[in-house]
Design an enzyme around this catalytic site. Sequence first.
Site, mmCIF file in Angstrom:
data_model
loop_
_atom_site.group_PDB
_atom_site.id
_atom_site.type_symbol
_atom_site.label_atom_id
_atom_site.label_comp_id
_atom_site.label_asym_id
_atom_site.label_seq_id
_atom_site.Cartn_x
_atom_site.Cartn_y
_atom_site.Cartn_z
ATOM 1 N N ASP A 1 0.854 -1.177 0.000
ATOM 2 C CA ASP A 1 0.000 0.000 0.000
ATOM 3 C C ASP A 1 0.899 1.240 0.000
ATOM 4 O O ASP A 1 2.088 1.159 0.340
ATOM 5 C CB ASP A 1 -0.872 -0.052 1.258
ATOM 6 C CG ASP A 1 -1.727 1.169 1.445
ATOM 7 O OD1 ASP A 1 -2.353 1.608 0.470
ATOM 8 O OD2 ASP A 1 -1.770 1.690 2.576
ATOM 9 N N ASP B 1 -0.399 5.037 0.956
ATOM 10 C CA ASP B 1 -0.697 6.016 1.996
ATOM 11 C C ASP B 1 -0.604 5.395 3.386
ATOM 12 O O ASP B 1 -1.203 4.339 3.654
ATOM 13 C CB ASP B 1 -2.105 6.590 1.796
ATOM 14 C CG ASP B 1 -2.195 7.482 0.573
ATOM 15 O OD1 ASP B 1 -1.147 7.813 -0.007
ATOM 16 O OD2 ASP B 1 -3.324 7.843 0.191
#
Length: 298
Positions: free
Chosen positions: A84, A86
């Site tokens: 991922d 963020d």
Amino acid sequence: MDCILTLVADRRTTALSTADIDTALALSEGRRDRTLSAEEAEDIACPRLPHDRFETIRAALASRRIDVLMTPADGRRKQLLVADMDSTMVANETLDDIAAHAEALRPGVGEDVAAVTRRSMNGEIDFATALRDRVAVLAGLPSSLLEEAWKSLRLNEDARTLVATMNAHGARTALVSGGFTFFTARVAKLCGFSEHHANRLVVTGDQLDGTVEDPILGPDAKLAQLRRLLALDGRSDSAALAIGDGANDLPMLRAAGLGLAFHAKPVVRQEIGNRIDYTSLRTALFAQGYAVSDFVLD
């Protein structure tokens, strides 16, 4: 001894001591296997521990800011990294940052967007709906806000080391985000990911349109990307490392041979057993049995 218990201390605030290791040895009924980094990371060979005993060890070392992970002894080094972006590879929530920079132009938009982000990452709102709702409030704002948000973006500690080390040892590396390609393209280049996938913001002229292109890249799409990348090399889920922090990461974290919750939201912490709560992204390498001497440092 079919499992490895890995202890990793937060090197910024503490050091892994003999007493810490002895505590884990006694509670796990294991034996010292390998020092991965002096006073920082240690492998202990142990039988597969029941959940309650594993949590007892984690709790016993929590005040010392030591992360505890348990992996099968075989097949520890993964051939695929799906990460991922963020709050995982970067410290920011990029959509929140865009909205924060828009405050001067549209007061209140920053907190409105951040509030929806929090609920989405905790699994309280459907991801696609939450994304569309947040983007909609940006309609008519200047696209230069993307550059402003980029200027404030900060890589998390050891992000480049994680990717560079896995690349150097032959793994595929992919950044797969529910954020936006404007940012993933740049973060992927900075870190050395071989590919990136994210959502596309619609920009008309020099303004944000307030929409995002279909299809939305959300939880199911993250899992699909993990499976697609594994299939390219004919590998099973066990060959993958997935790392993330929010509810939209849960499907890929559950599926991967090693799913790591990184400084994660409560809903993720409750479900994913292997967590990085105190330390940096280099712990994802220690969990695979890499010693610090194997790292490609940034």
